[in-house]
Design an enzyme around this catalytic site. Structure first.
Site, PDB file in Angstrom:
ATOM      1  N   ARG A  11      23.214 -16.195  22.441  1.00 51.74           N
ATOM      2  CA  ARG A  11      23.402 -17.010  21.309  1.00 51.74           C
ATOM      3  C   ARG A  11      23.225 -16.265  20.078  1.00 51.74           C
ATOM      4  NH1 ARG A  11      17.654 -19.313  23.065  1.00 51.74           N
ATOM      5  NH2 ARG A  11      16.445 -18.090  21.467  1.00 51.74           N
ATOM      6  N   ASP A  32      21.076 -10.602  28.309  1.00 46.89           N
ATOM      7  CA  ASP A  32      20.133 -11.496  27.699  1.00 46.89           C
ATOM      8  C   ASP A  32      19.432 -11.769  28.889  1.00 46.89           C
ATOM      9  OD1 ASP A  32      20.081 -13.494  25.021  1.00 46.89           O
ATOM     10  OD2 ASP A  32      19.018 -14.041  26.570  1.00 46.89           O
ATOM     11  N   ASN A  81      19.939  -5.893  19.598  1.00 46.69           N
ATOM     12  CA  ASN A  81      19.864  -7.198  18.750  1.00 46.69           C
ATOM     13  C   ASN A  81      18.806  -8.033  19.386  1.00 46.69           C
ATOM     14  OD1 ASN A  81      21.175  -9.720  17.227  1.00 46.69           O
ATOM     15  ND2 ASN A  81      21.089 -10.192  19.168  1.00 46.69           N
ATOM     16  N   TYR A 145       5.902  -9.606  13.303  1.00 50.17           N
ATOM     17  CA  TYR A 145       7.370  -9.764  13.175  1.00 50.17           C
ATOM     18  C   TYR A 145       7.778  -8.544  12.341  1.00 50.17           C
ATOM     19  CZ  TYR A 145      12.062 -11.323  12.768  1.00 50.17           C
ATOM     20  OH  TYR A 145      13.506 -11.487  12.546  1.00 50.17           O
ATOM     21  N   LYS A 149       9.718  -5.135  12.667  1.00 56.82           N
ATOM     22  CA  LYS A 149      11.007  -4.701  12.251  1.00 56.82           C
ATOM     23  C   LYS A 149      11.149  -3.421  11.360  1.00 56.82           C
ATOM     24  CE  LYS A 149      13.358  -8.075  13.958  1.00 56.82           C
ATOM     25  NZ  LYS A 149      14.246  -7.914  15.045  1.00 56.82           N
ATOM     26  N   VAL A 178      19.558 -16.605   8.715  1.00 54.48           N
ATOM     27  CA  VAL A 178      20.784 -17.255   9.494  1.00 54.48           C
ATOM     28  C   VAL A 178      20.103 -18.307  10.194  1.00 54.48           C
ATOM     29  CG1 VAL A 178      22.396 -16.639  11.189  1.00 54.48           C
ATOM     30  CG2 VAL A 178      21.716 -14.815   9.526  1.00 54.48           C
ATOM     31  N   THR A 180      19.674 -19.702  12.918  1.00 55.02           N
ATOM     32  CA  THR A 180      19.879 -19.584  14.595  1.00 55.02           C
ATOM     33  C   THR A 180      18.628 -20.301  15.169  1.00 55.02           C
ATOM     34  OG1 THR A 180      18.448 -17.504  14.560  1.00 55.02           O
ATOM     35  CG2 THR A 180      21.073 -17.486  14.471  1.00 55.02           C
TER      36      THR A 180
HETATM   37  P1  NAD Z   1      18.289 -16.296  18.739  1.00 56.85           P
HETATM   38  O1  NAD Z   1      17.131 -16.687  19.147  1.00 56.85           O
HETATM   39  O2  NAD Z   1      19.289 -17.213  18.350  1.00 56.85           O
HETATM   40  O3  NAD Z   1      18.793 -15.006  19.989  1.00 56.85           O
HETATM   41  C1  NAD Z   1      17.983 -14.016  20.243  1.00 56.85           C
HETATM   42  C2  NAD Z   1      18.479 -13.918  21.846  1.00 56.85           C
HETATM   43  O4  NAD Z   1      17.661 -12.670  22.406  1.00 56.85           O
HETATM   44  C3  NAD Z   1      18.304 -14.946  22.626  1.00 56.85           C
HETATM   45  O5  NAD Z   1      19.352 -15.350  23.591  1.00 56.85           O
HETATM   46  C4  NAD Z   1      17.206 -14.483  23.736  1.00 56.85           C
HETATM   47  O6  NAD Z   1      17.413 -15.118  24.909  1.00 56.85           O
HETATM   48  C5  NAD Z   1      16.979 -12.928  23.563  1.00 56.85           C
HETATM   49  N1  NAD Z   1      16.291 -12.017  23.898  1.00 56.85           N
HETATM   50  C6  NAD Z   1      15.011 -12.422  23.359  1.00 56.85           C
HETATM   51  N2  NAD Z   1      13.846 -11.527  23.817  1.00 56.85           N
HETATM   52  C7  NAD Z   1      14.755 -10.721  24.812  1.00 56.85           C
HETATM   53  C8  NAD Z   1      14.379  -9.937  25.683  1.00 56.85           C
HETATM   54  N3  NAD Z   1      13.217  -9.334  25.826  1.00 56.85           N
HETATM   55  N4  NAD Z   1      15.296  -9.435  26.609  1.00 56.85           N
HETATM   56  C9  NAD Z   1      16.621  -9.844  26.473  1.00 56.85           C
HETATM   57  N5  NAD Z   1      16.840 -10.761  25.741  1.00 56.85           N
HETATM   58  C10 NAD Z   1      16.210 -11.286  24.920  1.00 56.85           C
HETATM   59  O7  NAD Z   1      17.837 -15.276  17.551  1.00 56.85           O
HETATM   60  P2  NAD Z   1      18.892 -14.653  16.279  1.00 56.85           P
HETATM   61  O8  NAD Z   1      18.565 -15.037  15.182  1.00 56.85           O
HETATM   62  O9  NAD Z   1      20.478 -14.572  16.760  1.00 56.85           O
HETATM   63  O10 NAD Z   1      18.293 -13.196  16.360  1.00 56.85           O
HETATM   64  C11 NAD Z   1      19.045 -11.914  16.614  1.00 56.85           C
HETATM   65  C12 NAD Z   1      18.200 -10.779  16.064  1.00 56.85           C
HETATM   66  O11 NAD Z   1      18.371 -10.954  14.737  1.00 56.85           O
HETATM   67  C13 NAD Z   1      16.727 -10.643  16.404  1.00 56.85           C
HETATM   68  O12 NAD Z   1      16.442  -9.281  16.560  1.00 56.85           O
HETATM   69  C14 NAD Z   1      16.130 -11.190  14.990  1.00 56.85           C
HETATM   70  O13 NAD Z   1      14.935 -10.660  14.853  1.00 56.85           O
HETATM   71  C15 NAD Z   1      17.320 -10.826  14.078  1.00 56.85           C
HETATM   72  N6  NAD Z   1      17.047 -11.471  12.773  1.00 56.85           N
HETATM   73  C16 NAD Z   1      17.363 -12.765  12.538  1.00 56.85           C
HETATM   74  C17 NAD Z   1      17.356 -13.586  11.436  1.00 56.85           C
HETATM   75  C18 NAD Z   1      17.766 -14.912  11.440  1.00 56.85           C
HETATM   76  O14 NAD Z   1      17.380 -15.645  10.375  1.00 56.85           O
HETATM   77  N7  NAD Z   1      17.940 -15.766  12.283  1.00 56.85           N
HETATM   78  C19 NAD Z   1      17.008 -12.674  10.336  1.00 56.85           C
HETATM   79  C20 NAD Z   1      16.601 -11.351  10.470  1.00 56.85           C
HETATM   80  C21 NAD Z   1      16.769 -10.816  11.591  1.00 56.85           C
END
Ligand code: NAD
Length: 248
Positions: A11, A32, A81, A145, A149, A178, A180
């Protein structure tokens, strides 16, 4: 055909990235640990394969690399990711909460990259690690967190410097906010308003806007780019104080 292995692809940003690579004719291994969401996300996608694994568990990481290679034969891009967020004050961040964040966000990238390195050497491939603006600027509630990062940005540079002689490039991307599932679980209405105030473009980013930069960094168009961090953040990192006053 080239192959991208994308973690956290069920996702959010990872799924948008899978779609971006597929649209460009790549094969995509979608890794995932959330089985129902992964199966749903991969359903009906041509040239994509679901890989069920947890990036923080060494045995599962090794098997995931073997599975990807037996399905597609090569790994040309590794997109680390998968990530988790847990916002809390320093005094409430118990050691298990700290470890839960570190084991996915930091250990996971170390393990995945180490296991994929022989394949990346063979393909002279690219690594993109997803960090965050929380790794560039400290803020409240992000002791685990934000620290995880910031470490991802340093880890990326270690990978770029050491693996460069094999033709492997490593870069990181720092997304701004974002909408999510991960972000919405920790962004309260007050945090959402604060982000709008602090972002010159005055909005959240879209998953596809992050995916575009990840895809660029894995493409031949970025063939001389390595060891860099790119913030895809609507200008967040560039600002100091004063934006809300300027707007009003
Ligand atoms: P999300 O929660 O929608 O998706 C993350 C996915 O990673 C999920 O499907 C989850 O099941 C999977 N996952 C988590 N831990 C796992 C593990 N140990 N092994 C395998 N799969 C695992 O999150 P997102 O917002 O799409 O985040 C993606 C990346 O972007 C992350 O690293 C997050 O820290 C980073 N990020 C997101 C934002 C934001 O605002 N959404 C901002 C900065 C950075």
């Amino acid at each position: 055909m080239k192959t991208a292995l994308i973690t956290g692809a069920a996702r959010g940003i990872g799924l948008a990235t899978a779609h971006r690579f597929l649209a460009d004719g790549w094969q995509v291994a979608m890794l995932d640990r959330d089985e129902p969401e992964l199966m749903q996300a991969a359903k009906g996608l041509e040239n994509a394969a679901p890989i069920l694994a947890d990036v923080s568990i060494p045995d599962q990481v090794t098997t995931a690399i073997t599975d990807t290679l037996s399905r597609f034969g090569t790994i040309d891009a590794l997109i680390n990711n998968a990530g988790v967020a847990d916002f809390g004050p320093i005094e409430d961040t118990t050691f298990p909460r700290w470890r839960r964040v570190m084991e996915t966000n930091l250990d996971g990238i170390f393990l995945m990259t180490q296991a994929a390195t022989p394949a990346l050497k063979a393909s002279r491939g690219a690594i993109v690690n997803i960090a965050s603006i929380s790794g560039l600027r400290a803020s409240t509630l992000r002791v685990a967190y934000g620290t995880s990062k910031a470490a991802v940005i340093q880890l990326t540079q270690q990978q770029a410097v050491e693996l460069g002689e094999y033709g492997i490039r490593a870069n990181s991307v720092c997304p701004g906010p974002v909408r999510t599932k991960l972000a919405m679980a920790v962004h309260s209405p007050a945090i959402i308003a604060a982000y709008h105030d602090a972002i010159p473009l005055n909005r959240y980013g879209a998953e596809s806007e992050i995916a575009e930069v990840i895809h660029f960094l894995c493409s031949p168009r970025a063939s001389y780019v390595t060891g860099q961090n790119i913030a895809v953040d609507g200008g967040f990192e560039a600002t100091g104080i004063g934006l809300p006053a300027l707007r009003s």
